[in-house]
Scaffold this active site. Structure first.
Site, PDB file in Angstrom:
ATOM      1  N   PHE A  11      86.985  22.424  59.303  1.00 17.99           N
ATOM      2  CA  PHE A  11      87.089  21.128  59.968  1.00 17.99           C
ATOM      3  C   PHE A  11      86.619  21.298  61.414  1.00 17.99           C
ATOM      4  O   PHE A  11      86.947  22.286  62.057  1.00 17.99           O
ATOM      5  CB  PHE A  11      88.533  20.625  59.916  1.00 17.99           C
ATOM      6  N   TYR A  44      95.261  23.999  59.650  1.00 19.32           N
ATOM      7  CA  TYR A  44      96.551  23.923  58.966  1.00 19.32           C
ATOM      8  C   TYR A  44      96.564  24.767  57.696  1.00 19.32           C
ATOM      9  O   TYR A  44      97.619  25.269  57.286  1.00 19.32           O
ATOM     10  CB  TYR A  44      96.862  22.459  58.636  1.00 19.32           C
ATOM     11  N   ASP A  45      95.410  24.957  57.098  1.00 15.30           N
ATOM     12  CA  ASP A  45      95.296  25.714  55.848  1.00 15.30           C
ATOM     13  C   ASP A  45      95.146  27.212  56.071  1.00 15.30           C
ATOM     14  O   ASP A  45      95.113  27.977  55.107  1.00 15.30           O
ATOM     15  CB  ASP A  45      94.089  25.201  55.059  1.00 15.30           C
ATOM     16  N   VAL A  69      91.172  18.954  67.483  1.00 13.09           N
ATOM     17  CA  VAL A  69      90.871  17.976  68.524  1.00 13.09           C
ATOM     18  C   VAL A  69      91.846  16.812  68.442  1.00 13.09           C
ATOM     19  O   VAL A  69      92.458  16.568  67.407  1.00 13.09           O
ATOM     20  CB  VAL A  69      89.407  17.481  68.446  1.00 13.09           C
ATOM     21  N   ASP A  72      94.115   9.595  67.747  1.00 15.81           N
ATOM     22  CA  ASP A  72      94.865   8.455  68.260  1.00 15.81           C
ATOM     23  C   ASP A  72      96.374   8.633  68.141  1.00 15.81           C
ATOM     24  O   ASP A  72      97.135   7.822  68.656  1.00 15.81           O
ATOM     25  CB  ASP A  72      94.461   7.181  67.513  1.00 15.81           C
ATOM     26  N   HIS A  75      99.153  13.705  65.756  1.00 12.36           N
ATOM     27  CA  HIS A  75      98.854  14.558  64.599  1.00 12.36           C
ATOM     28  C   HIS A  75      98.314  15.926  65.017  1.00 12.36           C
ATOM     29  O   HIS A  75      98.677  16.947  64.423  1.00 12.36           O
ATOM     30  CB  HIS A  75      97.857  13.844  63.691  1.00 12.36           C
ATOM     31  N   PHE A 100      95.499  34.189  67.003  1.00 10.72           N
ATOM     32  CA  PHE A 100      95.357  32.736  66.983  1.00 10.72           C
ATOM     33  C   PHE A 100      94.166  32.319  67.842  1.00 10.72           C
ATOM     34  O   PHE A 100      94.298  32.076  69.031  1.00 10.72           O
ATOM     35  CB  PHE A 100      96.662  32.126  67.521  1.00 10.72           C
ATOM     36  N   ARG A 115      85.020  25.895  74.386  1.00  7.38           N
ATOM     37  CA  ARG A 115      85.934  27.019  74.126  1.00  7.38           C
ATOM     38  C   ARG A 115      85.521  27.844  72.907  1.00  7.38           C
ATOM     39  O   ARG A 115      86.349  28.465  72.260  1.00  7.38           O
ATOM     40  CB  ARG A 115      87.353  26.484  73.967  1.00  7.38           C
TER      41      ARG A 115
END
Length: 134
Positions: A11, A44-45, A69, A72, A75, A100, A115
């Site tokens: 992602f 997350y995976d 990123v 709105d 999350h 990480f 980054r």
């Protein structure tokens, strides 16, 4: 020589693909070997993939790269907090360094692209920690 596993979140691939390349370059510069690389849908995976790599014989450390990123809602913070906590659990449960290299949360796509070096930082940290703990 340190042998690594690399987990790459897909992602935000405009960010994570260059992060993964920076990670690979950092490993080569440090004479480390990336024995296996797993692609996952998103940050997350990554804990499950990191856990699978950390279980393998011969893997000294696992580096995880991804980008979270802002949107709105909150999350991005929920994803970042859950991911960081679970990757820490993997590291402690498997007694294997898991670093990480996930940028975010709270960043725009442009800030995340600035980054990209976090991929190299994650590999450098993984190598340093693996060497220190050997």
């Amino acid at each position: 020589m340190v042998t690594l596993g690399l987990v790459v979140a897909q992602f935000n691939e405009r960010v994570t693909a260059p992060m993964a390349e920076a990670a690979r370059e950092a490993a080569a510069e440090r004479d480390a070997v990336i024995a296996d690389e797993l692609a996952v849908p998103g940050a997350y995976d990554s804990p499950l993939a990191a856990d699978r790599l950390a279980r393998r014989d011969g893997i000294d450390a696992v580096a995880v790269v991804g980008a979270i990123v802002t949107g709105d809602t909150e999350h991005d913070r929920v994803i970042a907090d859950a991911t960081a906590a679970k990757l820490t659990d993997v590291s402690l449960d498997r007694d294997t360094p898991v670093t990480f290299g996930v940028s975010g949360p709270g960043m725009s796509g442009a800030e995340a692209r600035e980054r990209i070096d976090k991929g190299a930082d994650a590999v450098d940290a993984a190598i340093d920690l693996a060497e220190e703990l050997q």
